[in-house]
Every structure is written in structure tokens, then in C-alpha cells.
Design an enzyme around this catalytic site. Sequence first.
Site, PDB file in Angstrom:
ATOM      1  N   TYR A  28       0.830  -1.207   0.000  1.00 39.39           N
ATOM      2  CA  TYR A  28       0.000   0.000   0.000  1.00 39.39           C
ATOM      3  C   TYR A  28       0.864   1.257   0.000  1.00 39.39           C
ATOM      4  CZ  TYR A  28      -3.176   3.610   1.763  1.00 39.39           C
ATOM      5  OH  TYR A  28      -3.886   4.772   1.930  1.00 39.39           O
ATOM      6  N   GLU A  29       1.989   1.210   0.717  1.00 38.14           N
ATOM      7  CA  GLU A  29       2.892   2.360   0.790  1.00 38.14           C
ATOM      8  C   GLU A  29       3.828   2.452  -0.416  1.00 38.14           C
ATOM      9  OE1 GLU A  29       3.267   3.013   5.627  1.00 38.14           O
ATOM     10  OE2 GLU A  29       4.762   1.776   4.608  1.00 38.14           O
ATOM     11  N   GLU A  92       4.567   2.198  15.407  1.00 36.67           N
ATOM     12  CA  GLU A  92       5.294   1.875  14.186  1.00 36.67           C
ATOM     13  C   GLU A  92       4.335   1.647  13.019  1.00 36.67           C
ATOM     14  OE1 GLU A  92       8.502   1.091  11.661  1.00 36.67           O
ATOM     15  OE2 GLU A  92       8.514   1.906  13.692  1.00 36.67           O
ATOM     16  N   TYR A  95      -2.599  -0.760  10.695  1.00 38.30           N
ATOM     17  CA  TYR A  95      -3.060  -1.173   9.365  1.00 38.30           C
ATOM     18  C   TYR A  95      -4.279  -2.077   9.471  1.00 38.30           C
ATOM     19  CZ  TYR A  95      -3.158  -3.375   4.762  1.00 38.30           C
ATOM     20  OH  TYR A  95      -3.559  -3.836   3.534  1.00 38.30           O
ATOM     21  N   VAL A  96      -5.212  -1.882   8.518  1.00 35.51           N
ATOM     22  CA  VAL A  96      -6.391  -2.733   8.387  1.00 35.51           C
ATOM     23  C   VAL A  96      -6.515  -3.139   6.921  1.00 35.51           C
ATOM     24  CG1 VAL A  96      -8.905  -2.874   8.611  1.00 35.51           C
ATOM     25  CG2 VAL A  96      -7.569  -1.592  10.307  1.00 35.51           C
ATOM     26  N   GLY A 104     -14.554   0.932  11.522  1.00 42.26           N
ATOM     27  CA  GLY A 104     -14.118   1.337  12.852  1.00 42.26           C
ATOM     28  C   GLY A 104     -13.040   0.463  13.459  1.00 42.26           C
ATOM     29  N   TYR A 140      -5.849  11.555  11.550  1.00 44.17           N
ATOM     30  CA  TYR A 140      -5.098  11.806  12.777  1.00 44.17           C
ATOM     31  C   TYR A 140      -5.242  13.257  13.235  1.00 44.17           C
ATOM     32  CZ  TYR A 140      -2.924   7.218  12.245  1.00 44.17           C
ATOM     33  OH  TYR A 140      -2.707   5.863  12.136  1.00 44.17           O
TER      34      TYR A 140
END
Length: 330
Positions: A28-29, A92, A95-96, A104, A140
Amino acid sequence: MDRIVVIQKAEIKDCIGIRRLIQELADYEKMPQGPKICHKTLEKHGFGERIYYRCLVAVDESAEAGGEGRRLVGYALYHLNFTWRGRTVYMEDLYVSPAFRSKGIGTKLWKRLLKDAMDEGACHCIFSVLDWNVPSLDFYKSKGAEDLTASRGYQTFRIGKHAIQSIAASDMLAIDVRQASGDLTSIVAAYREMANELGRAHELQITESAGLTSSPAWCDLLLATSATGELLGFLLYCLSYSTWEGIQLYVKDVYVKPVHRRSKIASSLLRSLMQRGEALGCGRCDMVVAAGQEAALEFFRHHQAVNLSEAEGWVHMMLERLHMEAVIYS
């Protein structure tokens, strides 16, 4: 069928599933080649003789167990450390899996992480987010997190494996550098001097006992002393954890008393730390430096540190205790 997802502390049998999720996050990153560790390394470092990280998992209890044991759909991996403002938690990874987002689950993982950390005395939560990940940044910030890269110019730097080896093998002056052992009164006094010099004495919350004497320690200290035992400077660091490379070093503060600067004391402290990191097999050493701290920026660049905030776009963020409580009880 409605999914039943519960948040639990990770168990050793979960490491295969955690490793799968780590790879999902790396994909994903846009850094699929990043993770180098296997599930056996996670087992050793998270459930061995010394614990280097802690982990919470989101378990899909409505799914049948597969080859990896419990079906994990998310995780939060973190470690505890220390700053001059007191105990803190460094998140660190959070993630989902895509199929379970907008339910949620990520918020539940974060709430549990914050509560567990606060129960152990953490005063704030630190984490990093890539600058292109706008949904995460917005989330955030909506919870009260401060973007320290934008507000205070905080930049993340990294000394890589080859630089660690080079620094560890370098020649330095014959300065006595040792691990702190019962010399916490002197180090607190030095921290007060540092805080006064920076005009931030009101932020100092470090004491002779908080975080430095717990087992395992939240952080550790290297002290540089003269032949007569005078404290010349110190380096505060912790052993943190990377889900890509395993155990790593994290420099929190380096300080040398003004009268002793330009004497390579800071370099001697860093060399001693790199030697310990090399012995532990650490692949990297991270630190955060604020804009305007030109001496620190020059020092770390001189020692081959790379600015990850510029190179990769990492944003340094912090959630204060007041906002931690608000997230937990919302």
C-alpha cells in the site's frame, strides 16, 4: 453474514498473519521490497527472552482458521520509549486490510494501543505518516494529532547499515563512554541545563526514576565523562523496532555541555552507540531533528544520515495525553 472482529493482544501463533499484513502495508505504501524479516524473526523479537515490540491484532472470529491460525484483518505494532518530556509510545504501524476498512476497526486498534500505553504512564503518542497519505493525515489531525513537520520543522533522519558499520569502526578520542548505571541524578541535571539553553525548561518532565530504571528499560543512556568523573555529555536512545528490518536504534537526544563542544565528544558517543547497534545486528538508526537546530543537522549529516522527510516524504506526528484520552473515551 455480519463479521465479528475483536481486538486482542498478539500471540506467537499470530506472527505468520502479522507478517502477511506487514507485506500488505508495504504494498500500500508503494514499497513492496521493504520488509526483510520473516515470521520467525517476529516470533523471536516479540515473544522471546527480551521483548522489542508489542502488537495488537484485529481478529475476524467469523472466519475459519487457515494455515496461519487466527484470521487477522488488522494490526497495530508499537514500542515504548522516553523523551525529556517523559514516557511515550511510538506507533510503528497501524493497518487494516482493505476489505475491512470503514468499519471502525482501525480506530478500535488505536484506542486499545493508547489505553495500554497510558496505563504504563505514556504522556504522548508519536508516529509517522507519508505525506501523500492524505486520508490518514486528515484522520489523525481530526483526532488532535499535531503535524510536527509542518508546525516545528521536525525532520526524520536515518543512518543506514553501512554507515553504522563505518562509524563503529572509526577512530575517536580517548574519552570514557559508558552505559549509565546509577548516575541518573547527573543526567537529570544535564537535561535541565540543555532545556534551559533551548529555552524549554518548562517542558522538562524527566526525573531520576521515570522510564530509566524500569525492566526492560524504556530507554538507555551513554555518558561521556572526563578522567576525574565530570559529566561531559550524554546520548539518550532506545531500542525500537522496524517491521521491515527488526531491531533498530532510535536516538532521542545528544547533548554536550557548551564548554566541551568542538571536542568530538558527540562523535564518540555516537560511535559507542553504533558499536552496540552493530553487535545487535541493527540495520538502521533513526533520529528526529527540528528545523533551526543547525549544529545537530550538520552533525548527523556529517555522519551520513539521510533526511527521510525530504527523500521519502515522512511526516512526524504527535498526539498529546489530553487528546489520547479524548480518543480512548470517544
